[in-house]
Design a protein around this motif. Structure first.
Motif, mmCIF file in Angstrom:
data_model
loop_
_atom_site.group_PDB
_atom_site.id
_atom_site.type_symbol
_atom_site.label_atom_id
_atom_site.label_comp_id
_atom_site.label_asym_id
_atom_site.label_seq_id
_atom_site.Cartn_x
_atom_site.Cartn_y
_atom_site.Cartn_z
ATOM 1 N N GLN A 80 -12.499 -5.646 -6.506
ATOM 2 C CA GLN A 80 -11.334 -5.277 -5.702
ATOM 3 C C GLN A 80 -11.451 -3.867 -5.125
ATOM 4 O O GLN A 80 -12.059 -2.986 -5.720
ATOM 5 N N VAL A 81 -10.842 -3.700 -3.954
ATOM 6 C CA VAL A 81 -10.789 -2.389 -3.299
ATOM 7 C C VAL A 81 -9.458 -1.766 -3.701
ATOM 8 O O VAL A 81 -8.399 -2.229 -3.285
ATOM 9 N N GLU A 82 -9.532 -0.719 -4.518
ATOM 10 C CA GLU A 82 -8.311 -0.200 -5.140
ATOM 11 C C GLU A 82 -7.687 0.988 -4.395
ATOM 12 O O GLU A 82 -6.484 1.093 -4.263
ATOM 13 N N ARG A 83 -8.553 1.881 -3.960
ATOM 14 C CA ARG A 83 -8.061 3.068 -3.257
ATOM 15 C C ARG A 83 -9.021 3.405 -2.129
ATOM 16 O O ARG A 83 -10.199 3.028 -2.173
ATOM 17 N N GLY A 84 -8.521 4.120 -1.145
ATOM 18 C CA GLY A 84 -9.374 4.549 -0.049
ATOM 19 C C GLY A 84 -9.054 5.966 0.370
ATOM 20 O O GLY A 84 -7.932 6.450 0.148
ATOM 21 N N GLY A 101 -4.413 10.745 4.392
ATOM 22 C CA GLY A 101 -5.616 9.926 4.530
ATOM 23 C C GLY A 101 -6.133 9.394 3.207
ATOM 24 O O GLY A 101 -7.306 9.025 3.100
ATOM 25 N N VAL A 102 -5.291 9.351 2.188
ATOM 26 C CA VAL A 102 -5.655 8.803 0.873
ATOM 27 C C VAL A 102 -4.616 7.753 0.526
ATOM 28 O O VAL A 102 -3.424 8.038 0.609
ATOM 29 N N TRP A 103 -5.050 6.555 0.182
ATOM 30 C CA TRP A 103 -4.065 5.518 -0.104
ATOM 31 C C TRP A 103 -4.517 4.630 -1.243
ATOM 32 O O TRP A 103 -5.695 4.571 -1.593
ATOM 33 N N GLN A 104 -3.531 3.942 -1.815
ATOM 34 C CA GLN A 104 -3.760 3.042 -2.930
ATOM 35 C C GLN A 104 -3.240 1.665 -2.526
ATOM 36 O O GLN A 104 -2.123 1.539 -2.023
ATOM 37 N N PHE A 105 -4.063 0.648 -2.726
ATOM 38 C CA PHE A 105 -3.637 -0.704 -2.398
ATOM 39 C C PHE A 105 -2.781 -1.236 -3.545
ATOM 40 O O PHE A 105 -3.230 -1.250 -4.699
ATOM 41 N N SER A 106 -1.562 -1.675 -3.240
ATOM 42 C CA SER A 106 -0.678 -2.203 -4.282
ATOM 43 C C SER A 106 -1.214 -3.535 -4.784
ATOM 44 O O SER A 106 -1.199 -3.810 -5.984
ATOM 45 N N LEU A 107 -1.664 -4.363 -3.863
ATOM 46 C CA LEU A 107 -2.261 -5.646 -4.218
ATOM 47 C C LEU A 107 -3.681 -5.595 -3.662
ATOM 48 O O LEU A 107 -3.914 -5.950 -2.507
ATOM 49 N N PRO A 108 -4.630 -5.079 -4.465
ATOM 50 C CA PRO A 108 -5.948 -4.764 -3.915
ATOM 51 C C PRO A 108 -6.656 -5.947 -3.248
ATOM 52 O O PRO A 108 -6.763 -7.017 -3.852
ATOM 53 N N PRO A 109 -7.116 -5.763 -1.998
ATOM 54 C CA PRO A 109 -7.949 -6.780 -1.361
ATOM 55 C C PRO A 109 -9.237 -6.943 -2.173
ATOM 56 O O PRO A 109 -9.661 -6.014 -2.878
ATOM 57 N N MET A 135 0.848 -1.195 0.000
ATOM 58 C CA MET A 135 0.000 0.000 0.000
ATOM 59 C C MET A 135 0.884 1.245 0.000
ATOM 60 O O MET A 135 1.921 1.276 0.638
ATOM 61 N N ARG A 136 0.422 2.276 -0.696
ATOM 62 C CA ARG A 136 1.193 3.523 -0.629
ATOM 63 C C ARG A 136 0.257 4.717 -0.482
ATOM 64 O O ARG A 136 -0.842 4.734 -1.043
ATOM 65 N N PRO A 137 0.699 5.706 0.324
ATOM 66 C CA PRO A 137 -0.141 6.888 0.514
ATOM 67 C C PRO A 137 -0.086 7.782 -0.714
ATOM 68 O O PRO A 137 0.966 7.918 -1.347
ATOM 69 N N LEU A 138 -1.228 8.353 -1.066
ATOM 70 C CA LEU A 138 -1.294 9.292 -2.189
ATOM 71 C C LEU A 138 -1.465 10.719 -1.675
ATOM 72 O O LEU A 138 -1.424 11.670 -2.441
ATOM 73 N N GLY A 139 -1.709 10.833 -0.390
ATOM 74 C CA GLY A 139 -1.945 12.130 0.225
ATOM 75 C C GLY A 139 -2.379 11.869 1.650
ATOM 76 O O GLY A 139 -2.387 10.721 2.089
#
Lengths: 334, 334
Positions: free
Chosen positions: A180-184, A7-15, A1-5
C-alpha cells in the motif's frame, strides 16, 4: 486523504500496488539484482534501430509485464503516468502509444518513479480512476549521447560520474494488492550551486536531505518505524553527502539508508564509478526488489525517495547550476 | 469525485480557480488579446542573457501575478505543477526555483496548461493540498532554436507552420474562487502518421477529435450545455481538420469552437502563418481571456482542450511520426 504539511499527505484509505514489472539491459542482468528483474536483454538495442526506440521498448516491456502479472489488459487501466530523461519524454510517448491508455506525461528526471507513483496513487485515491499505472525508463546509450558525449567518442568518465541504467519499471495501482501507498511528499527544487554534470550525486543530495527533513518534521514519524530507506541514485558520493547533511541537522538515518544507485551494480566488479543513475535505476530497484520484498513480508514499511537532477545540456553549457529534487513515497505491506 | 469513463471524471465538489496570471511578449501585446494579458514585455529577453532564462522569467512573472491577485505568498501554496517545451523542462525548474513550493514537473507539450490544471484540481480535490498552482510557458526564440533553426539562419516558414507564443500562464487552485473545475479528461496518445514538423495542427487534430468524442460519449453531455469550446493551438489547418474529423463521426461543434492559436494573433496583420502554438499560447488565452470571462459571468460553462504534439527533434530527424495528445477541462462559473 489528509495533508500533514506543505506537499506532504497521508492516504486515509491507502491505494494498493497490484503488480509491477522490472526490466534491464546486459549490465543490469550481470549486477547483484540481475536475478530479481523480471526480464533482461543481452542485446540492449532490443532489436530496434535507434537507442530512443530501444528505450521506448523497455517501457513497453515493463508495463506489459506488470499487466500480465495482474492478468489485466491495457483497457483495464484508466490512466498511465510516465516520463523519462529524453528530450520531450519521447520514450514514454513512443513506448506507451500502442496501449491507448489515457496518458499524463511527467518530468522529474531520475525522480520520475516516485513522482508517477505519487500521482497515480492520488488518482486512484481521488476516485478519478479505478486503476492507474506509473512507468519510467532510462537507457545508457540514449542518455550518454543526449547529455554527455556520443559513445563512439570513448570519453573518459570522472570518478564521481554515475552510470545511467538501461532499465525500466512499471507499477499498477489499484484498490487491491499486497503493498500500500501510505504517505507521499512532493519535493522542492533545491539548488546549492553544484555545476559539475559529472557529479549528479552532489547535485541531488541536498534535495534528498530537504525532503527527508521535511518528511520527519511533518509526520512526526520516527526512523524506527521503517525497515529501510531507499534513495534513488545518489551513488557513493551523493549518499555520503546526504548522511552528512542529515547529520548536521541531527537526523541519523545511516542504519536505514540504502541507495538504488549502489544496489543495481557491483562497483567492485562493474565499471560504474559512483554508481547507477537514470529514471530506470530506482524504477528497476523498486519493481525488482523493494515491492516484491514488501509483498513477501520481508519489509513491513519503507521509504522510497527517488532523486532527480533538473539540468539540461543547454543550461549546463550556459553555465547554470544543477538544481535537484527528491519525491518521497511511504510504502507498507497491506 | 467519480469516474465517468476511462480517464474521464467529474468533481463532486468542484475545486475552484482563485486567481490567474497571463503574460506575453511584444507580438502577443500587439495581438487581439494584448489588452487582456496582465503584463507584456516589449523586450522579449526580459533583460536576461539567454532565451531559456527569459522563458523561465515568464513563468516567474505569471505565477507572481496570480499570487499577487489572490493576496497570497508562495508559502501559501502546497504544490505547483508546471512544465514547458524546453529539453528537461528547464523553464519550469529555473522559473519556479526561487518560490520553494513543492514541485511536480509535467510534460504535455502544448497541452501542458490543461494537464497541470487537471492534476492541480485533483490534488486540491483529494485533500492532499489546500492550494495548488498550475503553470506553463513557451518562448518563440528558445523554441525555434531547439525545435527548428537558429533565428539567425532566417529560414522561410511553411504556410502550415505555427508561431510559438512568447507567453506564460499561471492558475491558483483552491476551495474558493469564481470559477470551478467541473470535469476532467486525460487524453490518449493518437498517431495518424503525420511526419511534417511544420504542420503541428494536422498532427494534433486527431487527438483533439479523439478527446472530444470520448468526452461527449462518457458524459452524455450535449454541446448546447456549453458557451464555447476552446482548443489549444490547432491553428487554421488543425482547426479545419478537427471539425472535419468530428463531422465524419456526426458531432458538429463548429458553432462552439474557437482555437487559442487563432485568438492570440491577428493572422491578417501578424505574420504567424497557421496561428499561434506553444504551451504559453493556450495558457495565455486561458488566463487572459477565458477565466476572466467566466469570472465575469460572460461565459457560464466552457470546454478547454489544450493540444500537444509529442515529438522531439531527435525522433523527427529519425523519421518518426508526430503523435498528438489533447487533455480536456470543463470549467464553469461557480
Amino acid at each position: 486523504m489528509r495533508p500533514l504539511g506543505r506537499g506532504v499527505w497521508q492516504f486515509s484509505l491507502p491505494p494498493r500496488i497490484l503488480s509491477q514489472g522490472a526490466v534491464g539491459g546486459r549490465r543490469e542482468a550481470a549486477g547483484p539484482l540481475g536475478g530479481e528483474l523480471d526480464q533482461t536483454f543481452q542485446d540492449t538495442s532490443l532489436g530496434k534501430v535507434t537507442w530512443e526506440q530501444a528505450e521506448a521498448a523497455l517501457q513497453e516491456e515493463a508495463l506489459s509485464l506488470a499487466l500480465h502479472k495482474a492478468r489485466l489488459a491495457p483497457e483495464d487501466l484508466d490512466l498511465v503516468l510516465a516520463g523519462d530523461l529524453l528530450n520531450q519524454c519521447v520514450s514514454s510517448t513512443f513506448g506507451l502509444l500502442s496501449f491507448q491508455i489515457p496518458f499524463l506525461g511527467q518530468y522529474g528526471a531520475c525522480s520520475t518513479m516516485a513522482q508517477t507513483l505519487l500521482l497515480g496513487a492520488m488518482a486512484v485515491d481521488s476516485g478519478a480512476c479505478e486503476r492507474a499505472a506509473a512507468v519510467t525508463s532510462s537507457h545508457f546509450c540514449a542518455a550518454e549521447r543526449q547529455f554527455r558525449l556520443p559513445l563512439e567518442y570513448g570519453g573518459q568518465r570522472s570518478p564521481t560520474a554515475q552510470w545511467t541504467a538501461t532499465a525500466a519499471g512499471a507499477v499498477v495501482l489499484s484498490r487491491e494488492g499486497p503493498v500500500q501507498v501510505e504517505r507521499g511528499l512532493a519535493g522542492r527544487i533545491v539548488d546549492l550551486g553544484i555545476r559539475d554534470p559529472a557529479n549528479m550525486g552532489a547535485a541531488m543530495a541536498p534535495a534528498a536531505a530537504d525532503t527527508l527533513l521535511r518528511f520527519f518534521q511533518a509526520t512526526g514519524a520516527s526512523p524506527a518505524e521503517y525497515d529501510a530507506l531507499f534513495t534513488g541514485d545518489l551513488g557513493a558520493v551523493g549518499s555520503q553527502l546526504l548522511l552528512e547533511l542529515l547529520g548536521e541537522r541531527g537526523l541519523d538515518l545511516s542504519s536505514l539508508h540504502q541507495d538504488c544507485g549502489l544496489l543495481l551494480y557491483d562497483r567492485d566488479r562493474q565499471d560504474v564509478h559512483s554508481g547507477g543513475s537514470g529514471c530506470g535505476c530506482s524504477a528497476a530497484v523498486l519493481c525488482g526488489r523493494i515491492l516484491p520484498r514488501l509483498a513477501a513480508g520481508e519489509y513491513r514499511r519503507v521509504l522510497f525517495c527517488a532523486t532527480g537532477a533538473l539540468l539540461s545540456p543547454t543550461t549546463q553549457q550556459q553555465g547554470a547550476s544543477i538544481p535537484g529534487i527528491c519525491h518521497l513515497v511511504q510504502l507498507g505491506r497491506a
